[in-house]
Enzyme design. Structure first.
Site, mmCIF file in Angstrom:
data_model
loop_
_atom_site.group_PDB
_atom_site.id
_atom_site.type_symbol
_atom_site.label_atom_id
_atom_site.label_comp_id
_atom_site.label_asym_id
_atom_site.label_seq_id
_atom_site.Cartn_x
_atom_site.Cartn_y
_atom_site.Cartn_z
ATOM 1 N N LYS A 1 5.790 -7.984 2.558
ATOM 2 C CA LYS A 1 5.558 -7.847 3.998
ATOM 3 C C LYS A 1 4.423 -8.759 4.419
ATOM 4 O O LYS A 1 3.515 -9.066 3.637
ATOM 5 C CB LYS A 1 5.243 -6.392 4.352
ATOM 6 C CG LYS A 1 6.411 -5.445 4.102
ATOM 7 C CD LYS A 1 6.123 -4.049 4.585
ATOM 8 C CE LYS A 1 4.975 -3.399 3.867
ATOM 9 N NZ LYS A 1 5.225 -3.245 2.412
ATOM 10 N N GLY B 1 1.719 5.235 1.065
ATOM 11 C CA GLY B 1 1.691 5.865 2.372
ATOM 12 C C GLY B 1 2.894 5.551 3.217
ATOM 13 O O GLY B 1 2.992 6.024 4.359
ATOM 14 N N HIS B 2 3.837 4.748 2.693
ATOM 15 C CA HIS B 2 5.051 4.387 3.432
ATOM 16 C C HIS B 2 6.291 5.024 2.804
ATOM 17 O O HIS B 2 7.403 4.592 3.075
ATOM 18 C CB HIS B 2 5.232 2.864 3.440
ATOM 19 C CG HIS B 2 4.016 2.114 3.844
ATOM 20 N ND1 HIS B 2 3.363 2.341 5.035
ATOM 21 C CD2 HIS B 2 3.319 1.133 3.226
ATOM 22 C CE1 HIS B 2 2.319 1.528 5.122
ATOM 23 N NE2 HIS B 2 2.276 0.793 4.033
ATOM 24 N N ASP C 1 -1.237 -8.546 0.875
ATOM 25 C CA ASP C 1 0.015 -8.590 0.123
ATOM 26 C C ASP C 1 0.402 -10.020 -0.225
ATOM 27 O O ASP C 1 0.791 -10.326 -1.359
ATOM 28 C CB ASP C 1 1.138 -7.933 0.924
ATOM 29 C CG ASP C 1 0.993 -6.418 1.001
ATOM 30 O OD1 ASP C 1 0.202 -5.857 0.226
ATOM 31 O OD2 ASP C 1 1.674 -5.807 1.841
ATOM 32 N N HIS D 1 0.072 0.540 9.032
ATOM 33 C CA HIS D 1 -1.158 0.994 8.390
ATOM 34 C C HIS D 1 -1.983 1.875 9.314
ATOM 35 O O HIS D 1 -3.181 2.051 9.106
ATOM 36 C CB HIS D 1 -2.002 -0.209 7.946
ATOM 37 C CG HIS D 1 -1.314 -1.076 6.958
ATOM 38 N ND1 HIS D 1 -1.158 -2.424 7.126
ATOM 39 C CD2 HIS D 1 -0.704 -0.769 5.789
ATOM 40 C CE1 HIS D 1 -0.493 -2.922 6.098
ATOM 41 N NE2 HIS D 1 -0.214 -1.932 5.277
ATOM 42 N N GLY E 1 0.814 -1.198 0.000
ATOM 43 C CA GLY E 1 0.000 0.000 0.000
ATOM 44 C C GLY E 1 0.851 1.253 0.000
ATOM 45 O O GLY E 1 1.946 1.288 0.563
#
Length: 309
Positions: A106, A57-58, A111, A220, A55
């Protein structure tokens, strides 16, 4: 919360377009949110391709680690959402040749599912594919068995190990073996000073008092495993470092690699203060440390990674 965005539904694509525009060594696939190395050899001449993703945002993970000796492709999903199987397969097709592809994933259900399905489809097309799962969150040591821990910041160290092995021309099974050994030697733990706000939600994921912190947060925006009083940076780092090293079981004199990560939300000033405390803690415990980019006289036979917040 105010954010410098246009349309919440377009944040990932527009972010990737901006990142690639600033890096001439990268390119963005037209058909999927996938960042790849701009210069790629003909398929038959390519070494093992190393891919990762998850996702958005990291940042800078994972697109920021696409480059020589690192990742060949990074697949981005929506914010905190696994990328689709189709996007992962598009990435494999774009960068892999007969030598195959290694997918660094991860340890999250979405995922593992989508990267796993993409690997199966790639194999059916004649592209060898292996998966390495990273589960490095020591905060969950008393909650779940090791194989069910979350994968967090230590993933980027696996990118480096796998990317270097692939660049040396090792075979897929050899690259995968080195990546799995690195993953097994990782320990990470985080701390949250506040809750994350996902652009599409527009509000924090949970409430956290001004005088409290969450230990063991998830990447998250999940709440941590415990809520404790806010302490000075040195005290917080001592807590995290002690738990990481206890879980890894390192002995005095052991060689370790230190990664200090801010998950995109901690200013460099604070990260430097944390790094200072972490290095002092390692020295006090008699551990030899290697920072990213630091020269060492000889490579360690086995690296363990300790991560502060």
């Amino acid at each position: 919360m105010k954010k410098l965005i246009n349309d919440p539904r377009r944040v990932v694509r527009e972010m990737l377009e901006g990142l690639v525009a600033l890096c001439p060594d990268q390119a963005l696939l037209a058909e999927a949110d996938v960042v790849v190395r701009a210069a790629r050899a003909a398929p038959e001449a390519r070494p093992v391709a190393v891919l990762s993703g998850g996702g958005a945002g990291h940042e800078p993970a994972h697109a920021g680690y696409v480059g020589a000796g690192l990742l060949d492709a990074a697949v981005a999903g929506d914010v905190f959402t696994s990328p689709s199987t189709d996007a992962v397969l598009a990435a494999i097709r774009a960068v892999a040749g007969p030598a195959g592809a290694l997918l660094v994933v991860k340890n999250y259900t979405g995922d593992r599912l989508n990267f796993g399905l993409a690997a199966e489809l790639a194999r059916a097309e004649g592209i060898p594919a292996e998966i390495v799962v990273v589960a490095d969150d020591v905060a969950l040591r008393d909650t779940v068995p090791p194989e069910r821990r979350r994968g967090i910041a230590g993933t980027v160290l696996v990118h480096k190990i796998a990317g270097a092995a692939a660049a040396r021309g090792l075979k897929l099974e050899e690259v995968a073996a080195q990546a799995r050994a690195a993953s097994a030697a990782l320990g990470s733990m985080g701390v949250a000073l506040g809750a994350c706000t996902v652009p599409a939600a527009g509000r924090p994921g949970f409430a956290l008092e001004e005088d409290a912190v969450e230990l063991g947060l998830g990447i998250h925006g999940e709440q941590g495993v415990s809520r404790e009083a806010l302490q000075p940076a040195d005290a917080l780092v001592e807590t995290l470092l002690g738990r990481i090293l206890a879980d890894l079981g390192t002995e005095p004199g052991a060689r370790v690699v230190l990664l200090v990560n801010g998950l995109g939300g901690t200013p460099p000033m604070e990260l430097a203060i944390v790094a200072r405390a972490a290095l002092a803690g390692l020295r006090a415990r008699g551990r030899w440390w290697s920072a990213p980019g630091a020269a060492t006289t000889s490579p360690p036979s086995r690296c363990r990674a300790a991560r502060s917040p």
